[in-house]
Every structure is written in structure tokens, then in C-alpha cells.
Scaffold this active site. Structure first.
Site, PDB file in Angstrom:
ATOM      1  N   LYS A 134       0.869  -1.172   0.000  1.00 22.63           N
ATOM      2  CA  LYS A 134       0.000   0.000   0.000  1.00 22.63           C
ATOM      3  C   LYS A 134       0.908   1.224   0.000  1.00 22.63           C
ATOM      4  CE  LYS A 134      -1.886  -1.546   3.887  1.00 22.63           C
ATOM      5  NZ  LYS A 134      -3.303  -1.339   3.702  1.00 22.63           N
ATOM      6  N   THR A 138      -8.910  -0.959   0.317  1.00 21.08           N
ATOM      7  CA  THR A 138      -9.451  -1.913  -0.649  1.00 21.08           C
ATOM      8  C   THR A 138      -8.465  -3.056  -0.848  1.00 21.08           C
ATOM      9  OG1 THR A 138      -8.580  -0.485  -2.402  1.00 21.08           O
ATOM     10  CG2 THR A 138     -10.954  -0.354  -1.938  1.00 21.08           C
ATOM     11  N   LYS A 171      -8.892  -7.313  -1.564  1.00 24.21           N
ATOM     12  CA  LYS A 171      -8.203  -8.134  -2.572  1.00 24.21           C
ATOM     13  C   LYS A 171      -7.524  -9.332  -1.894  1.00 24.21           C
ATOM     14  CE  LYS A 171      -7.181  -3.748  -4.852  1.00 24.21           C
ATOM     15  NZ  LYS A 171      -6.115  -2.722  -4.960  1.00 24.21           N
TER      16      LYS A 171
HETATM   17  C1  LIG Z   1      -5.647  -1.765  -4.081  1.00 25.97           C
HETATM   18  C2  LIG Z   1      -4.471  -0.918  -4.349  1.00 25.97           C
HETATM   19  C3  LIG Z   1      -4.139   0.120  -3.486  1.00 25.97           C
HETATM   20  C4  LIG Z   1      -4.926   0.409  -2.218  1.00 25.97           C
HETATM   21  O1  LIG Z   1      -4.366  -0.340  -1.164  1.00 25.97           O
HETATM   22  P1  LIG Z   1      -4.781  -0.071   0.364  1.00 25.97           P
HETATM   23  O2  LIG Z   1      -4.168  -1.204   1.098  1.00 25.97           O
HETATM   24  O3  LIG Z   1      -6.275  -0.123   0.414  1.00 25.97           O
HETATM   25  O4  LIG Z   1      -4.220   1.241   0.736  1.00 25.97           O
HETATM   26  C5  LIG Z   1      -3.018   0.886  -3.758  1.00 25.97           C
HETATM   27  N1  LIG Z   1      -2.254   0.633  -4.840  1.00 25.97           N
HETATM   28  C6  LIG Z   1      -2.531  -0.371  -5.694  1.00 25.97           C
HETATM   29  C7  LIG Z   1      -1.633  -0.612  -6.857  1.00 25.97           C
HETATM   30  C8  LIG Z   1      -3.646  -1.179  -5.474  1.00 25.97           C
HETATM   31  O5  LIG Z   1      -3.929  -2.162  -6.348  1.00 25.97           O
END
Ligand SMILES: *Cc1c(COP(=O)(O)O)cnc(C)c1O
Length: 816
Positions: free
Chosen positions: A544, A652, A656
Site C-alpha cells: 500500500k 481496498t 483483494k
Molecule cells: C488496491 C491498491 C491500493 C490500495 O491499497 P490499500 O491497502 O487499500 O491502501 C493501492 N495501490 C494499488 C496498486 C492497489 O492495487
């Protein structure tokens, strides 16, 4: 869809000839990627045209998602899967002696976003098209996307992301739809014959906005929606007179200044840049998009703008496009001759606003001088919106001067964009249940008191087409084999997997899939970054943006603690663990960069210490982005979601991970709360202070990190290692600053603003539970499978249905 393999081959050959002057035998991988993509575009175009004309005929309401960011990643695999021709195209490439996976790797990521907010916009577009809703994106065609991150000597170094170096086969330039956006100048009042007053801008700088359209292909439907991205240029940018006089730089200066508007994405996540060029970008794409919508409306419905909200709803992704609110007022009044009240009636039925953060420093404010200088007429309109709003407020709260000051759209020399959004929009939403409740009870409580009917929650989601079907094909096949198709468009169907939670053979198969994904990741990291990882260890992953509130620092301090334990007791029974980090830090965020350096320094030490015997590894993957994320999630065992409670709006990434069978170690923050609610507390590892506990501590001013340290010698030892030379000299000053920020507080900040030390022991215990749980292989498999089975809520399809029902009121339009 009917698909003729021989025709497709012919199409590839003819494109190679036309674009590159090459025969198939002479083509390199990139040529093939480009030719295949062009050939696929041909197929998409047919449905794209059909979609546009069907929407036209249906004369229906459409939704426009205005966002400064769309973190799309790659398009080829997504389009092949959604179009239903992945296997056929793989066969074609096979027959031509090319391997699909290596062709796929030729595509650069469209990294036109920072992180979660931009990726959400991309997932929403996928869901809208798949669910057959007329919903489209509007944004900026940045020439340079999110910077490319290299790690050099443990430090982050930024390189430009020149993603358009080669042509982009997925975009269509629409010069015929270009519009003008004007900056600066002087507003001059004019009185029309009907008595209406409007303004004309004199002496403004005129920028050309040219749209590039990218198709958004729905899964298993004929719907192809549109992402329209604007490019800035200047029509009379080249001054031949200056050139002839040999002033070469000045001759192209105007052109360069215009192009700078869409030159580069600001690499700030959850925080404003405060730069005038950023405001220029915001106004540029907001104005161009509105002009585009008004032109279409006039073609379809004439000038009865009172009907505009019947056919258009605009969702504002954070405050970045909020200047669209006064801009629509300006267009309706100055360009279309409407009166104020009638225009305001249109505007306040058109816009809805999504808030993405409660970090105080992230609320966008623009200094009046900057705003007024760039868009003087729009500034007048903001003043008038505010004047009328303050009258309304005075009537409701007579004599309450504090409230009037606090809620004024213009105050302390600034324009408060979130306030403008709330006044001008009919809907204000947060992105997870806790986040929305916190908005209502803290940051926006005055506003909730004034407009309770505007506030609502829309918990974020992710598209299972990209994050499961495409990213994790083996798990996708397993799911389909067990419960059949259907989950691809209705993720709640995953529930049916629950009945395999005690089926040993199924669990064994499930774990084998995870293992093969881990091997694939290990192989990829070896080949691309020369990183070695052991697939037999737990893959514990935090990927993240690098931010203090996300607490990568807590994670690495815990790793340092584990290392100390191994050294204290070399024969300690220890389930091997690989800690994987991936994160970009904003270029100007010094402390975030120090944390990257610390992770790499600790990693270097541990990975090269033979006494560890491979039981502990730390790796930092370079240049975290969507295409790398697609390889990391399927290979993860543990999902690190350890933000300070109350700080992460939703997250998000957490979703995933869940869909790919990783177990969450996390705080009760953002959507983590809803994730454990669905998964069951026994299938996650929750730790740390709650939001209420932190609120209480802050109200009492009772937090004392030094007290924690004096009662926790092991933690004290870890912190001391930041400053006693244990981790080398190169990072000394940086690590000293981290230490000071935790223990004493620096630059007038409280110590340990994000409660890293307060949550440390609780985190250690959660991690111990993870090791114990992992040792029970089938027990772990059951938890992981139940996470997948109970992840249905976190599809962006569900989120989109929520928006459609409560805010957008769209009808499904089936394309024949
Ligand atoms: C999903 C995603 C994020 C968001 O990640 P968080 O853990 O929710 O902050 C950031 N960068 C990419 C490339 C992602 O696919």
C-alpha cells in the site's frame, strides 16, 4: 462472441505491416503486443459504437465519474477476459510461437493514480460496464503517471513514468470534440436584453482540451462504456515571429506551459499538494468535462437545462473535481444565459460527493489569491454561493458566530473545497461504515446537523474480474469447479464454498494452489529484482502507499523484535516467515522515505545473517503498482491491515487479500471491521486500540509512550537499536528522527501520533497467534477458504448497486 482465429491472425499480420513495416517473423514482443491489442480494439469498437447509439436512443440518465485519478493498470488481459476471447487469443499466439504471458508483460501500466482512490475509480468503471449501467469516467490524460520507484542503496529514488513512450493502442483521440478552457483574465459585467446579468472574461489564456477515449469493456455483456481523458495543449502555442528572431525557447514557451497542465500526476496520496498547477489540472478537466456534457445535452434536448439532472448525475471522487460545482454555475449563467436560482436548482440536483479521508491535513483548501488569479469568474461565483449559504445558516442558527465561521466556504484566506462540495451536492458519502459514522460524529458533525439527509455510506469494493478471475486463474478455476459459474458477476455466490470448509481434499487442493502462486511469485521476483524468497515460509504482505498512519513502521519494528528473539535464542522454534513490503512514498514525504530506508536496512541485515537460517526474511519489492499487485495478492498468506484505528477510511487492498485467501492481521479500522464481521472473528487476527479508546486517550491527553517503553524492555531494546549504530551509519540521522518522533515528538508534534508503541505488544501477540495457526495446515486452510467464501460483500458490483439505488438512480441498458 464469434471469433475467427484465422481472421485474427490476418489482422495481426496486416497491423505489423502497416504500423511497423515488419513481417511476423521480424516482429518483437512489443510489436506483437501492439498488433494484438489493435486487433482486439477492432472487435471492441463494434460493441462500443452499439453501446453509444443504444444509450442515445434510450434517452436515459447517465452517470459521470469525475476523478483526477484512474489507476487502470494493464488493459489487455482484462479486455480479453471481459470480451470472452482470452483462450482463443492464447491459442492464436501459441500457433504463432509467442507465449501469452511474455506478450502481456510488454504493456505498461496506466498508472494514472496514486493508490486506493484511483484504483476504486477503475474498479467502478469495470462494474458499471459489467452490470450494464450507463456510467463513464472523466479525467486527465497525464503524460507521466505515478513515478517509477527504484531502490538504490536502500533509498527510494524516483524516475519519470513515461507510459506513453510507445503509442497506446487502447485510446482513440477525438480532436473533433476538443473544447477551450480559460485561465486568468478579467471578468467584465454585461447586461442582456432580458435584464439578466452575466460576465465575460477578457484577456484570459486559452487552453485546448482534447479528449482521448478508452473503452471500458463489460464482462460477458456487449456493453462498452467510456473513459474520457483530457489532454492540454495550446492552439497558437508556437510563435513563429519569436522563432524567426532566434528566441527558440520563448517561441515554444506558450505551448510548453499549456502542455504542463496534463504533464504529470501529483504523487501525493491522502494529502494536498497546495500547488497552483494542481488547481489548474482540477479546473482544466472539470470544465472540459462539463462543456462536453452541456454540448451533448444541447444536441439531445435543446436548452431546457432544468432537465439536465434528469439525464446527468455527476459523482465527484473526493474534492479534486469540486470546482466543477461553481464552474457549472458559470457555464449556465454566463454561457447559457440562465438566472442564478434556476442555475443553482440544476447544479444542486446534479452533483454527489464522495469523501475519502478524515485526515485533517488532507482536506483540500486553496488560498484565495491562487484561486482568484487562476479562475477569477469562478471565484466570484464561489463568493456568491457562500454569501447565500451564510444567509441560510444565519436564519437557522442566529447569533451562532462560531458555527458561521467554522462552516463558511471561504475562511482564513482559503476556499474550503469540502465545504463547497457539501453545500453544492445532494449526496455526501463515506466509503466504509466506520468512516461514515466518524464523518457524521467528528469532522463533519456540524454539516451532518445541517443536512442529515445528504449523508450516506457506500462501503468500497473491488472487481473480482481483475482481482480474482484474472489475477488468480487457478483459484478461479477451483471455485468454478466447486460451485459453478455465476460468481464472476454475483460474488455473493461464493457463500456456496463454505460447504468445503471441512472437506480435506478440497482444502488440500486449495493450499496447493496457494503454494503454486507463491512459487510463481518467487520466480518472478528472482527474475525481475533478483530477490530470493522461500515458498515454504509464511508470506506476510504489506502493500500500500507508504504513510505514517498505515504504520509500516509498526511492522518493521516487530520484525526487528523477532530478529532479536532469534539471536537471543538461536534454537527457538519459529515458523519461517517472509515479510514482504511494497510501497511508494510521496516524493516530498521525508519520514515516509526514512521508513523505506529502515525496511531495506533491516532486511539487508537479517537476510545476510546466517544465524537466522532462513527463518526470517524481509523483502521490499520495487515499484508497487497494479500489475505487480496482481502477482502479490494471489501469493499472500497474511494481509497486513494495521492502520491506526480511525485513520484508514476503508482500504481496498484488504478486500483483494481476502478474495485471494489471505488472513487479515488488522486493527478495527475502515472496512477491516466489515471484513471480520463477514469472515468471522475466528478467521482473522484483530489487535490494537479501538477508535473509541483512542478518542478517550486523546480527550484525556493521557498518552505517554515513555511509560510504555519503561514497562517493555524488548520494545525499548528495539527502539534503542534505531539510534545505537546497530543498523549502520548511512541511515543514522534518519533513524534518529524516527526514534525522536516516537519517543519525544518532533516539530511540535505529540510523540507517537499514530500509537505505534501503544499497539506494539498487542501486535506481537496477534503475530504469535498467526504462527501457531499456520502450523496447523488444515486449520489454516479452512480459515483461508472461509475468507474467500465470505468475501462476496466486497465486490465493487455490490458497491455500484448501492450507488445506483441510493444516489444515481440509473436503469440497466442492455446492448443487443
Ligand atoms: C488496491 C491498491 C491500493 C490500495 O491499497 P490499500 O491497502 O487499500 O491502501 C493501492 N495501490 C494499488 C496498486 C492497489 O492495487
Amino acid at each position: 462472441m464469434e471469433f475467427d482465429k484465422e481472421l485474427f491472425k490476418e489482422s495481426i499480420r496486416s497491423r505489423l505491416k502497416r504500423h511497423y513495416g515488419k513481417k511476423l517473423e521480424e516482429a518483437n514482443k512489443h510489436d506483437i503486443y501492439d498488433a494484438v491489442s489493435s486487433a482486439v480494439m477492432d472487435h471492441i469498437q463494434t460493441n462500443w459504437i452499439a453501446t453509444r447509439s443504444t444509450y442515445e436512443d434510450a434517452d436515459t440518465r447517465q452517470m459521470y465519474y469525475l476523478s483526477a485519478e484512474f489507476l487502470m493498470g494493464r488493459a489487455l488481459s482484462n479486455n480479453l477476459i471481459n470480451f470472452g476471447i482470452m483462450n482463443a487469443v492464447k491459442e492464436v499466439l501459441d500457433e504463432l510461437d509467442f507465449e501469452y504471458t511474455s506478450i502481456e508483460e510488454e504493456e505498461p501500466d496506466a498508472g494514472l493514480g496514486n493508490g486506493g482512490l484511483g484504483r476504486l475509480a477503475a474498479c467502478f468503471l469495470d462494474s458499471l460496464a459489467t452490470l450494464e449501467y450507463p456510467g463513464h469516467g472523466y479525467g486527465i490524460r497525464y503524460q507521466y503517471g505515478m513515478f517509477e520507484q527504484h531502490i538504490e542503496n536502500g533509498f527510494q529514488v524516483e524516475y519519470p513514468d513515461n507510459w506513453l513512450k510507445h503509442r497506446d493502442p487502447w485510446e482513440v483521440k477525438r480532436s473533433d470534440l476538443a473544447v477551450k478552457v480559460r485561465f486568468g483574465g478579467t471578468p467584465v459585467m454585461e447586461k442582456a436584453s432580458n435584464g439578466h446579468v452575466h460576465f465575460k472574461l477578457i484577456g484570459a489564456e486559452e487552453i485546448t482540451a482534447t479528449p482521448y477515449d478508452i473503452p471500458i469493456v463489460g464482462y460477458d455483456t456487449r456493453t462498452v462504456n467510456r473513459l474520457r481523458l483530457w489532454e492540454a495543449s495550446s492552439d497558437n502555442g508556437f510563435d513563429l515571429q519569436l522563432f524567426n528572431d532566434m528566441h527558440y525557447h520563448r517561441a515554444v514557451e506558450r505551448q510548453n506551459n499549456a502542455e504542463n497542465i496534463s504533464r504529470v500526476l501529483y504523487p501525493n496520496d491522502s494529502g494536498p499538494s497546495g500547488k497552483a498547477l494542481r488547481l489548474k489540472q482540477q479546473y482544466f478537466f472539470s470544465s472540459a468535462s462539463l462543456q462536453d456534457l452541456l454540448a451533448k445535452f444541447k444536441r439531445d434536448h435543446g436548452s431546457d437545462f432544468a432537465k439536465f439532472p434528469q439525464f446527468n448525475v455527476i459523482q465527484l471522487n473526493d474534492t479534486h473535481p469540486v470546482v466543477a460545482i461553481p464552474e457549472l454555475m458559470r457555464l449556465l449563467i454566463d454561457e447559457e444565459g440562465m438566472g442564478w436560482e434556476a442555475a443553482w436548482d440544476v447544479v444542486s440536483r446534479t452533483f454527489a460527493y464522495t469523501n475519502h479521508t478524515i485526515l485533517a491535513e488532507a482536506l483540500e483548501k486553496w488560498p484565495i489569491e491562487i484561486f482568484q488569479g487562476l479562475v477569477p469568474r469562478v471565484y466570484q461565483i464561489v463568493e456568491e454561493i457562500n454569501r447565500r449559504f451564510l444567509i441560510e445558516l444565519r436564519e437557522k442558527f442566529p447569533g451562532d458566530w462560531k458555527r458561521q465561521n467554522d462552516m463558511s466556504i471561504i475562511g482564513e484566506g482559503m476556499i474550503r473545497m469540502a465545504w463547497l462540495a457539501i453545500v453544492g451536492c445532494f449526496s455526501v458519502n463515506g466509503v466504509a461504515a466506520l468512516h461514515t459514522e466518524l464523518l457524521k460524529s467528528t469532522e463533519l458533525s456540524d454539516w451532518y446537523g445541517l443536512y442529515p439527509q445528504k449523508f450516506n455510506n457506500k462501503t468500497n469494493g473491488v472487481t473480482q474480474r481483475r482481482w480474482l478471475l484474472s489475477a488468480n486463474p487457478e483459484l478461479a478455476s477451483f471455485i468454478t469447479a466447486k460451485i459453478g459459474h455465476g460468481w464472476e458477476k454475483d460474488l455473493s455466490k461464493l457463500k456456496k464454498l463454505e460447504k468445503f470448509a471441512d472437506d480435506k481434499a478440497a482444502l488440500e487442493e486449495f493450499m496447493q494452489i496457494k503454494y503454486r502462486n507463491k512459487i510463481r511469485l518467487a520466480k518472478y521476483l528472482k527474475e525481475t529484482q533478483n530477490i530470493f524468497i522461500d515458498p515454504d515460509s509464511i508470506f506476510d504482505v504489506q502493500i500500500k502507499r507508504l504513510h505514517e498512519y498505515k504504520r509500516q513502521l509498526l511492522n518493521i519494528l516487530h520484525v526487528m523484535h523477532l530478529y532479536n528473539r532469534i539471536l537471543e535464542n538461536p534454537s527457538v522454534d519459529f515458523v519461517p516467515r517472509t515479510f514482504i513490503f511494497g510501497a511508494k512514498a510521496a516524493s516530498g514525504y521525508r519520514r515516509a522515505k526514512s521508513i523505506i530506508k529502515l525496511i531495506n536496512t533491516v532486511g539487508d541485515r537479517i537476510n545476510n545473517d546466517h544465524r537466522v537460517k532462513g527463518r526470517l526474511r524481509v523483502v521490499f519489492v520495487e515499484n508497487y503498482r497494479v500489475s505487480l499487485a496482481e502477482k502479490l495478492f494471489p501469493a499472500s498468506d497474511v494481509s497486513e491491515q494495521i492502520s491506526t484505528a480511525g485513520k484508514e477510511a476503508s482500504g481496498t487492498g484488504n478486500m483483494k487479500f481476502m478474495l485471494n485467501g489471505a488472513l487479515t492481521v488488522g486493527t478495527l479500522d475502515g472496512a477491516n471491521i466489515e471484513i471480520v464481521e463477514e469472515a468471522g472473528a475466528e478467521n482473522a487476527f484483530i489487535f490494537g486500540l479501538t477508535t473509541e479508546q483512542i478518542q478517550k486517550i486523546e480527550a484525556e491527553h493521557s498518552y505517554n509512550p515513555q511509560e510504555i517503553l519503561s514497562s517493555h524492555p524488548a520494545l525499548q531494546a528495539v527502539l534503542t537499536q534505531l539510534i545505537d549504530g546497530t543498523y549502520g551509519s548511512a541511515g543514522d540521522a534518519l533513524f534518529r528522527e524516527l526514534y525522536d518522533s516516537l519517543v519525544y515528538g518532533v516539530e511540535g508534534q505529540r510523540p507517537d501520533v499514530y500509537y505505534v508503541l501503544a499497539d506494539f505488544q498487542s501486535y506481537v501477540e496477534a503475530q504469535e497467534k498467526i504462527s501457531a495457526a499456520y502450523a496447523d495446515r488444515l486449520g489454516w486452510a479452512k480459515k483461508a477458504l472461509l475468507n474467500v467464501a465470505r468475501g462476496g460483500k466486497f465486490s465493487s458490483d455490490r458497491t455500484i448497486e448501492d450507488y445506483v439505488r441510493d444516489i444515481w438512480k440509473l436503469k440497466k441498458i442492455v446492448i443487443q
